[in-house]
Design a protein around this motif. Structure first.
Motif, PDB file in Angstrom:
ATOM      1  N   GLY A   1       6.926 -33.027 -16.653  1.00  0.00           N
ATOM      2  CA  GLY A   1       5.321 -32.626 -15.930  1.00  0.00           C
ATOM      3  C   GLY A   1       4.958 -33.927 -15.956  1.00  0.00           C
ATOM      4  O   GLY A   1       5.078 -34.944 -16.938  1.00  0.00           O
ATOM      5  N   GLU A   2       3.874 -34.120 -15.034  1.00  0.00           N
ATOM      6  CA  GLU A   2       2.989 -35.368 -14.709  1.00  0.00           C
ATOM      7  C   GLU A   2       2.130 -35.559 -16.088  1.00  0.00           C
ATOM      8  O   GLU A   2       2.093 -36.693 -16.681  1.00  0.00           O
ATOM      9  N   ASP A   3       1.569 -34.776 -16.824  1.00  0.00           N
ATOM     10  CA  ASP A   3       0.545 -34.754 -17.829  1.00  0.00           C
ATOM     11  C   ASP A   3       1.472 -35.208 -19.148  1.00  0.00           C
ATOM     12  O   ASP A   3       0.861 -36.353 -19.547  1.00  0.00           O
ATOM     13  N   GLU A   4       2.601 -34.650 -19.371  1.00  0.00           N
ATOM     14  CA  GLU A   4       3.219 -35.003 -20.511  1.00  0.00           C
ATOM     15  C   GLU A   4       3.861 -36.485 -20.254  1.00  0.00           C
ATOM     16  O   GLU A   4       4.290 -37.215 -21.294  1.00  0.00           O
ATOM     17  N   SER A   5       4.356 -36.587 -19.065  1.00  0.00           N
ATOM     18  CA  SER A   5       4.782 -38.007 -18.717  1.00  0.00           C
ATOM     19  C   SER A   5       3.663 -39.169 -18.998  1.00  0.00           C
ATOM     20  O   SER A   5       4.128 -40.137 -19.624  1.00  0.00           O
TER      21      SER A   5
END
Length: 150
Positions: A126-130
């Motif tokens: 996911g974008e946030d965890e990346s």
């Protein structure tokens, strides 16, 4: 300072060891080992930025690898018709290296495969965890860089 036997320290160590065991950083990229990939991309980037060919010494300096190591990689890439060597008309002792048409195509294919791996990782995390991971890895790099210069 945290106790090394603490759960967090052990989890962190285990995570680093597991990541290393995957060998992700040593895997072939579109058929190239990581060293070959780095040399191809360096030659391509240099050609695009400076619109010129490179010398082994320049590749060596940019990648911080010894010239004999670069020469070995260049020999392999030349044998596979991915690069070609030419004599520098201004300095007959100097040899210039450039990608062949096949080398350009192979480098583009490898770059795409390499980029796709990270795009797939972003899809997985996911974008946030990346974004979090990128920030944390940057801080880990800074930390280890800092303690290696003490």
């Amino acid at each position: 300072m945290a106790d090394f036997e603490s759960g967090t320290a052990q989890k962190l160590l285990q995570s680093f060891m597991q990541l290393k065991k995957t060998g992700w950083h040593n895997k072939k990229i579109a058929g190239f080992n990581p060293s070959e990939f780095r040399v191809l991309v360096t030659i391509q980037r240099y050609a695009n930025e400076k619109n010129t060919e490179m010398k082994v010494s320049e590749i060596s300096q940019l990648l911080q690898v010894t010239p004999p190591t670069i020469t070995q990689i260049v020999n392999i890439l030349e044998k596979d018709s991915l690069i070609e060597r030419t004599v520098d008309p201004e300095d007959r002792r100097a040899v210039k290296i450039k990608l062949t048409r096949a080398g350009i195509e192979a480098t583009e294919s490898a770059r795409k495969a390499f980029g796709d791996t990270f795009l797939e990782l972003i899809d997985y995390l996911g974008e946030d965890e990346s974004e979090q991971l990128a920030g944390l890895l940057s801080r880990v790099h800074d930390y280890f860089n800092q303690i290696s210069h003490q």
